[in-house]
Design a protein around this motif. Structure first.
Motif, PDB file in Angstrom:
ATOM      1  N   GLU A 288       0.826  -1.211   0.000  1.00  0.00           N
ATOM      2  CA  GLU A 288       0.000   0.000   0.000  1.00  0.00           C
ATOM      3  C   GLU A 288       0.859   1.260   0.000  1.00  0.00           C
TER       4      GLU A 288
ATOM      5  N   ARG B 240      -4.974  -0.503  -7.565  1.00  0.00           N
ATOM      6  CA  ARG B 240      -5.540  -0.325  -6.221  1.00  0.00           C
ATOM      7  C   ARG B 240      -6.860  -1.077  -6.065  1.00  0.00           C
ATOM      8  N   ARG B 241      -7.690  -1.050  -7.083  1.00  0.00           N
ATOM      9  CA  ARG B 241      -8.956  -1.799  -7.015  1.00  0.00           C
ATOM     10  C   ARG B 241      -8.679  -3.297  -6.931  1.00  0.00           C
TER      11      ARG B 241
ATOM     12  N   GLN C 291      -5.985  -4.591  -5.793  1.00  0.00           N
ATOM     13  CA  GLN C 291      -5.340  -4.793  -4.504  1.00  0.00           C
ATOM     14  C   GLN C 291      -6.382  -4.964  -3.404  1.00  0.00           C
ATOM     15  N   HIS C 292      -7.399  -4.143  -3.436  1.00  0.00           N
ATOM     16  CA  HIS C 292      -8.462  -4.249  -2.431  1.00  0.00           C
ATOM     17  C   HIS C 292      -9.154  -5.603  -2.508  1.00  0.00           C
ATOM     18  N   THR C 293      -9.481  -6.050  -3.691  1.00  0.00           N
ATOM     19  CA  THR C 293     -10.132  -7.339  -3.877  1.00  0.00           C
ATOM     20  C   THR C 293      -9.204  -8.469  -3.448  1.00  0.00           C
TER      21      THR C 293
ATOM     22  N   MET D 130      -6.725  -8.374  -1.294  1.00  0.00           N
ATOM     23  CA  MET D 130      -6.513  -8.401   0.153  1.00  0.00           C
ATOM     24  C   MET D 130      -7.649  -9.136   0.850  1.00  0.00           C
ATOM     25  N   MET D 131      -8.829  -9.075   0.306  1.00  0.00           N
ATOM     26  CA  MET D 131      -9.961  -9.769   0.906  1.00  0.00           C
ATOM     27  C   MET D 131      -9.825 -11.284   0.783  1.00  0.00           C
TER      28      MET D 131
END
Length: 131
Positions: A86, A121-122, A124-126, A128-129
């Motif tokens: 991040e 980033r999008r 990355q968010h998915t 990380m979940m």
């Protein structure tokens, strides 16, 4: 610590996007360096040239952090790699914005890199979940 890269990583969308960002940032940096490497009339160098090197270093560090987070077994260490990823993404984005203020013809390509970083980033968010 270096580990062999698991074969399933090359199929991860975030890993593929990280590899695209590496290629794109190297191409842009090469183009920018041609304009920014000249000395100014007073003999000083353009400060933006350092940011062009930073985008290469930061983009090159994205993929190893993804690999390390994927192969790490301990949750606390996994989150350290995620936090590092991040920070790298944020700094890469900021350095792109700084380079857009340079006096180079290559600065018109930086919005492309920033757009790819927003996609990253999008992803990355998915991603990380799923960890």
């Amino acid at each position: 610590m270096l580990y062999p890269i698991p074969s399933h990583l090359s199929d991860l969308p975030i890993y593929k996007k990280a590899m695209e960002i590496i290629i794109l940032s190297r191409s842009i940096s090469t183009y920018l360096n041609q304009d920014l490497s000249y000395l100014k009339p007073d003999g000083s160098e353009d400060a933006h040239i350092y940011f062009s090197g930073d985008i290469i270093q930061q983009s090159t560090s994205l993929a190893p952090e993804i690999v390390n987070a994927e192969i790490e077994r301990h949750t606390d260490k996994k989150y350290k790699h995620i936090a590092s990823l991040e920070r790298l993404t944020t700094m890469l984005y900021k350095n792109c914005k700084r380079l857009e203020q340079s006096h180079s013809n290559g600065r018109e390509y930086l919005p492309i890199l920033r757009r790819e970083l927003r996609k990253f980033r999008r992803l990355q968010h998915t991603w990380m979940m799923t960890l």
